[in-house]
Design an enzyme around this catalytic site. Structure first.
Site, PDB file in Angstrom:
ATOM      1  N   HIS A   1       0.896  -1.182  -0.160  1.00  0.00           N
ATOM      2  CA  HIS A   1       0.058   0.016  -0.229  1.00  0.00           C
ATOM      3  C   HIS A   1       0.938   1.359  -0.091  1.00  0.00           C
ATOM      4  CE1 HIS A   1       0.557   0.510   4.083  1.00  0.00           C
ATOM      5  NE2 HIS A   1       0.634  -0.507   4.303  1.00  0.00           N
TER       6      HIS A   1
ATOM      7  N   HIS B   1       7.782   6.956   4.554  1.00  0.00           N
ATOM      8  CA  HIS B   1       6.851   6.486   3.567  1.00  0.00           C
ATOM      9  C   HIS B   1       6.022   7.578   2.863  1.00  0.00           C
ATOM     10  CE1 HIS B   1       4.159   6.203   7.203  1.00  0.00           C
ATOM     11  NE2 HIS B   1       3.466   6.607   6.285  1.00  0.00           N
TER      12      HIS B   1
ATOM     13  N   HIS C   1       2.645   9.156   0.557  1.00  0.00           N
ATOM     14  CA  HIS C   1       1.224   9.145   0.144  1.00  0.00           C
ATOM     15  C   HIS C   1       1.237   9.962  -0.970  1.00  0.00           C
ATOM     16  CE1 HIS C   1      -0.010   7.093   3.801  1.00  0.00           C
ATOM     17  NE2 HIS C   1       0.603   7.678   4.660  1.00  0.00           N
TER      18      HIS C   1
ATOM     19  N   HIS D   1       5.872  10.926   5.194  1.00  0.00           N
ATOM     20  CA  HIS D   1       5.691  10.776   6.589  1.00  0.00           C
ATOM     21  C   HIS D   1       7.054  10.290   7.284  1.00  0.00           C
ATOM     22  CE1 HIS D   1       1.109  10.789   6.412  1.00  0.00           C
ATOM     23  NE2 HIS D   1       1.537  11.926   6.369  1.00  0.00           N
TER      24      HIS D   1
ATOM     25  N   THR E   1      -2.400   6.941   9.894  1.00  0.00           N
ATOM     26  CA  THR E   1      -3.612   7.243   8.782  1.00  0.00           C
ATOM     27  C   THR E   1      -3.934   5.841   8.147  1.00  0.00           C
ATOM     28  OG1 THR E   1      -1.620   7.750   7.397  1.00  0.00           O
ATOM     29  CG2 THR E   1      -2.802   9.839   8.773  1.00  0.00           C
TER      30      THR E   1
END
Length: 248
Positions: free
Chosen positions: A73, A99, A101, A118, A187
């Protein structure tokens, strides 16, 4: 700090394992739906209190051996040794991983940007502090340029952790002393709360190709891996701004 099995949750809004149903997938994830301090949030200007008492963000990072893994993901860069720390309210939080997003998870006045990184930190007593930096399309981000090959090598190999040598986290540029601070959650499931969030005020730049690489490497059904905005409820959001004489 996230999951290994990529099929357990998704970002496809109307699917049964999509964001609005994360709290129903497993009992230990129920706070994803019931929690009142969830992230991300919109950093709306009129709800924000401008303060100087939070003090400058002190990061004491150092180069350390790292690995990269495609978690299904997201793409995660993990530091194996001590990559240094940030200090918040007298507590030291060690840098563990970074990581990405896309688009950004946090928004500024309702505006979503193209990407958000993040940096996840943990204290000795297992408290978590996450530092977020948002990006819009523009000039390349030098840090992503540097690890481009490592990311490309993982495109077709989910869940394989690959050593990438020594990476200096100081090369992830901040570019601003101003930052937002609020208390929120992870999150992704299990959406654990009481996470100290620090979001840099300056939106930095990244190229379309860099965003595409971060996304295409992750073979999931969704075009995005950003959780929808969560209600602020009764939380306060502070914006640290240095007093004028010490401003950039």
């Amino acid at each position: 700090m996230g999951l290994d099995d990529e099929s357990e949750f998704s970002y496809v809004e109307d699917s049964e394992n999509g964001p609005s149903n994360w709290g129903k997938i497993k009992p230990e994830w129920k706070i994803c739906n019931s929690g009142t301090m969830q992230s991300p949030i919109d950093l709306l200007n009129e709800r924000v209190e401008v303060v100087s008492h939070l003090g400058r963000l002190h990061r004491d990072y150092k180069p350390s051996n790292a690995t990269v893994i495609n978690r299904g993901h997201d793409m995660m860069l993990r530091w194996e040794g001590g990559a240094g720390s940030i200090h918040i309210n007298g507590t030291k939080y060690q840098l563990k991983q970074a990581h990405w997003h896309s688009p950004s998870e946090h928004t500024l006045n309702g505006k979503r940007f193209d990407m958000e990184v993040h940096l996840v930190h943990e204290s000795k007593d297992n408290k978590t502090a996450v530092l977020g930096i948002m990006y819009k399309i523009g000039r390349p981000d030098s840090f992503l340029s540097m690890i481009k090959q490592d990311l490309e090598d993982l495109v077709d190999t989910p869940n394989v952790e690959r050593a990438v040598g020594i990476i200096d986290p100081k090369l992830i540029k901040f570019g601003s002393r101003k930052y937002y601070r609020y208390i929120g959650s992870l999150t992704v499931p299990p959406c654990t709360q009481n996470i100290i969030w620090t979001i840099l005020r300056k939106v930095r730049t990244v190229t379309r190709e860099q965003v595409k690489l971060i996304r295409e490497a992750v073979h999931d059904a969704s075009e995005t891996n950003a959780r929808p905005i969560q209600p602020l409820n009764q939380r306060s959001v502070e914006l640290y701004r240095p007093r004028d004489q010490e401003d950039n």
